[in-house]
Write a protein that holds these residues in place. Structure first.
Motif, PDB file in Angstrom:
ATOM      1  N   LEU A   1       8.015 -18.547 -35.304  1.00  0.00           N
ATOM      2  CA  LEU A   1       8.849 -18.320 -35.654  1.00  0.00           C
ATOM      3  C   LEU A   1      10.506 -18.149 -34.105  1.00  0.00           C
ATOM      4  O   LEU A   1      11.663 -18.887 -34.895  1.00  0.00           O
ATOM      5  CB  LEU A   1       9.125 -16.004 -35.902  1.00  0.00           C
ATOM      6  N   ALA A   2       9.902 -18.060 -33.361  1.00  0.00           N
ATOM      7  CA  ALA A   2      10.677 -18.166 -32.257  1.00  0.00           C
ATOM      8  C   ALA A   2      11.186 -19.638 -31.551  1.00  0.00           C
ATOM      9  O   ALA A   2      11.968 -20.007 -31.108  1.00  0.00           O
ATOM     10  CB  ALA A   2       9.831 -18.174 -30.952  1.00  0.00           C
ATOM     11  N   GLN A   3      10.609 -20.631 -33.061  1.00  0.00           N
ATOM     12  CA  GLN A   3      10.857 -22.112 -32.594  1.00  0.00           C
ATOM     13  C   GLN A   3      11.990 -22.546 -33.422  1.00  0.00           C
ATOM     14  O   GLN A   3      12.774 -23.980 -33.740  1.00  0.00           O
ATOM     15  CB  GLN A   3       9.595 -23.399 -32.354  1.00  0.00           C
ATOM     16  N   LEU A   4      12.392 -21.928 -34.273  1.00  0.00           N
ATOM     17  CA  LEU A   4      13.104 -22.084 -35.370  1.00  0.00           C
ATOM     18  C   LEU A   4      14.824 -21.515 -34.830  1.00  0.00           C
ATOM     19  O   LEU A   4      14.536 -20.975 -33.949  1.00  0.00           O
ATOM     20  CB  LEU A   4      12.661 -20.783 -37.000  1.00  0.00           C
ATOM     21  N   PRO A   5      15.956 -22.618 -35.553  1.00  0.00           N
ATOM     22  CA  PRO A   5      16.424 -21.511 -35.187  1.00  0.00           C
ATOM     23  C   PRO A   5      17.378 -20.755 -35.444  1.00  0.00           C
ATOM     24  O   PRO A   5      16.216 -20.224 -36.444  1.00  0.00           O
ATOM     25  CB  PRO A   5      18.166 -23.294 -36.368  1.00  0.00           C
ATOM     26  N   VAL A   6      17.679 -19.642 -34.626  1.00  0.00           N
ATOM     27  CA  VAL A   6      17.861 -18.710 -35.051  1.00  0.00           C
ATOM     28  C   VAL A   6      18.310 -17.532 -36.621  1.00  0.00           C
ATOM     29  O   VAL A   6      17.912 -16.563 -36.988  1.00  0.00           O
ATOM     30  CB  VAL A   6      19.463 -17.760 -34.371  1.00  0.00           C
ATOM     31  N   GLU A   7      19.625 -18.659 -37.337  1.00  0.00           N
ATOM     32  CA  GLU A   7      19.814 -17.877 -38.447  1.00  0.00           C
ATOM     33  C   GLU A   7      18.433 -18.520 -39.207  1.00  0.00           C
ATOM     34  O   GLU A   7      18.178 -17.827 -40.201  1.00  0.00           O
ATOM     35  CB  GLU A   7      21.145 -19.229 -38.567  1.00  0.00           C
TER      36      GLU A   7
ATOM     37  N   ALA B   1      16.178 -15.461 -41.715  1.00  0.00           N
ATOM     38  CA  ALA B   1      16.542 -15.583 -43.019  1.00  0.00           C
ATOM     39  C   ALA B   1      14.970 -15.661 -43.668  1.00  0.00           C
ATOM     40  O   ALA B   1      14.547 -14.234 -44.185  1.00  0.00           O
ATOM     41  CB  ALA B   1      17.116 -16.833 -43.330  1.00  0.00           C
ATOM     42  N   VAL B   2      13.929 -16.169 -43.177  1.00  0.00           N
ATOM     43  CA  VAL B   2      12.689 -16.263 -43.220  1.00  0.00           C
ATOM     44  C   VAL B   2      12.050 -14.820 -42.782  1.00  0.00           C
ATOM     45  O   VAL B   2      11.349 -14.283 -43.797  1.00  0.00           O
ATOM     46  CB  VAL B   2      12.232 -17.207 -42.084  1.00  0.00           C
ATOM     47  N   VAL B   3      12.197 -13.968 -42.244  1.00  0.00           N
ATOM     48  CA  VAL B   3      11.915 -12.819 -41.476  1.00  0.00           C
ATOM     49  C   VAL B   3      12.149 -11.495 -42.738  1.00  0.00           C
ATOM     50  O   VAL B   3      11.062 -10.831 -43.048  1.00  0.00           O
ATOM     51  CB  VAL B   3      12.211 -12.283 -40.212  1.00  0.00           C
ATOM     52  N   LEU B   4      13.579 -11.597 -42.828  1.00  0.00           N
ATOM     53  CA  LEU B   4      13.609 -10.712 -43.780  1.00  0.00           C
ATOM     54  C   LEU B   4      12.979 -10.702 -45.751  1.00  0.00           C
ATOM     55  O   LEU B   4      13.683 -10.290 -46.214  1.00  0.00           O
ATOM     56  CB  LEU B   4      15.714 -10.906 -43.399  1.00  0.00           C
ATOM     57  N   LYS B   5      13.242 -12.368 -46.052  1.00  0.00           N
ATOM     58  CA  LYS B   5      12.635 -12.170 -47.228  1.00  0.00           C
ATOM     59  C   LYS B   5      11.143 -12.143 -46.673  1.00  0.00           C
ATOM     60  O   LYS B   5      11.333 -11.829 -47.664  1.00  0.00           O
ATOM     61  CB  LYS B   5      13.103 -13.813 -47.333  1.00  0.00           C
TER      62      LYS B   5
ATOM     63  N   ARG C   1      18.929 -21.600 -46.157  1.00  0.00           N
ATOM     64  CA  ARG C   1      18.536 -20.876 -44.251  1.00  0.00           C
ATOM     65  C   ARG C   1      17.211 -21.193 -44.573  1.00  0.00           C
ATOM     66  O   ARG C   1      16.073 -21.693 -43.951  1.00  0.00           O
ATOM     67  CB  ARG C   1      18.924 -19.919 -43.907  1.00  0.00           C
ATOM     68  N   TYR C   2      16.589 -19.665 -45.653  1.00  0.00           N
ATOM     69  CA  TYR C   2      15.163 -19.573 -45.528  1.00  0.00           C
ATOM     70  C   TYR C   2      14.643 -20.930 -45.862  1.00  0.00           C
ATOM     71  O   TYR C   2      13.161 -20.697 -45.779  1.00  0.00           O
ATOM     72  CB  TYR C   2      14.741 -18.743 -46.583  1.00  0.00           C
ATOM     73  N   ARG C   3      15.182 -21.389 -47.098  1.00  0.00           N
ATOM     74  CA  ARG C   3      13.753 -22.563 -47.278  1.00  0.00           C
ATOM     75  C   ARG C   3      13.946 -23.779 -45.715  1.00  0.00           C
ATOM     76  O   ARG C   3      12.620 -24.140 -45.946  1.00  0.00           O
ATOM     77  CB  ARG C   3      14.818 -23.603 -48.625  1.00  0.00           C
TER      78      ARG C   3
END
Lengths: 184, 108
Positions: free
Chosen positions: A127-133, A137-141, A165-167
């Motif tokens: 997760l830390a390697q993804l862009p912030v945005e 989106a991924v965490v909240l979804k 952003r999630y996809r």
């Protein structure tokens, strides 16, 4: 599995108690919502320490409303919006003061804590390697099962942008974790 | 693995949680924040009660003072009832006296 939500009625009772000055209500609200707030802060800030510092500030903001605290309709959304705003301010301050990047390089999640499962380490690092945005989106979804409309409201973006952003985030996570999509 | 399966798999992985010290710190800060507010409320009530008491004392003192002054000077003339006939006789007498005085001066 955490959903980071309790019933509206439970929230209403806690807010009324908090408006009446009962500090136990604040503790109960913290127990119910510290997880999604903390993970949103971590997603934006990257650092555990700063996320924990701001975590307390988010809940203290409830006290600043005084008796008006029981006019809050959606407590989870309110807390997450406060968290988002505080994280943005912290990032801007950091950039202004030290000319550092918006989010420092991801902290290595070490294996020193025996209670931390290996999967947690792998997923947190990914997760830390993804862009912030995308992380947000991924965490909240995924972990909080929020709809794109809810995510959009909290992050102040459109539901379509939240979905996009999630996809992208999910696809990148697959790549990092080495999971293939057999149905593609 | 499709997206839904991947999501479900990820969902089973618990994310890091904040240190328990954060909650303790939050409650310490919250209590110290709440204390001045309670003190402020109590202070406001105390001030309002003191102001009310002062007003009552002042009204009581004013009435007492009024009674004292009245006892010294008697009630105002206008408060004393006067019979109509005596008043009329007094006026007539005063009129005669004024005429005598003016008459002497005017004729001289």
């Amino acid at each position: 599995m955490m959903t980071g939500r309790q019933s509206e009625l439970a929230d209403r009772k806690l807010l009324q108690a908090l408006a009446a000055g009962e500090m136990d209500a604040l503790a109960a609200i913290y127990d119910a919502y510290c997880a999604p707030v903390y993970h949103l802060l971590r997603a934006r800030l990257g650092e555990r320490e700063q996320a924990e510092e701001l975590l307390a500030e988010v809940f203290l903001a409830l006290l600043d409303r005084g008796r008006r605290v029981n006019t809050i309709r959606d407590l989870r959304a309110y807390l997450l919006t406060i968290a988002r705003n505080k994280a943005r301010q912290a990032v801007r301050r950091r950039q202004r003061l030290a000319r550092e990047p918006a989010r420092p390089p991801a902290e290595a999640v070490t294996e020193s804590d025996p209670d931390r499962k290996p999967d947690t380490i792998v997923v947190q690092n990914a997760l830390a390697q993804l862009p912030v945005e995308q992380t947000e989106a991924v965490v909240l979804k995924i972990w909080y099962e929020m709809t794109f409309a809810e995510i959009g409201q909290i992050l102040d973006i459109s539901p379509n942008t939240a979905a996009s952003r999630y996809r992208y985030g999910l696809a990148k996570l697959r790549e990092i974790l080495g999971e293939s999509n057999d149905e593609r | 693995m499709n997206d839904e399966q991947f999501e479900n798999q990820l969902r089973q992985v618990p994310l890091d949680m904040p240190d328990s010290e954060v909650k303790r710190r939050l409650m310490r800060l919250a209590l110290s924040k709440a204390r001045p507010r309670r003190r402020g409320r109590m202070l406001r009530w105390a001030l309002a009660a003191a102001a009310g008491l002062l007003i009552l004392i002042n009204v009581g003192f004013e009435r007492g003072h009024q009674r004292y002054i009245t006892a010294l000077t008697g009630p105002p003339a206008i408060a004393r009832p006067m019979p109509g006939a005596a008043y009329a006789a007094g006026l007539e007498q005063r009129q005669e006296m004024m005429s005598e005085i003016l008459g002497e001066n005017g004729n001289s």
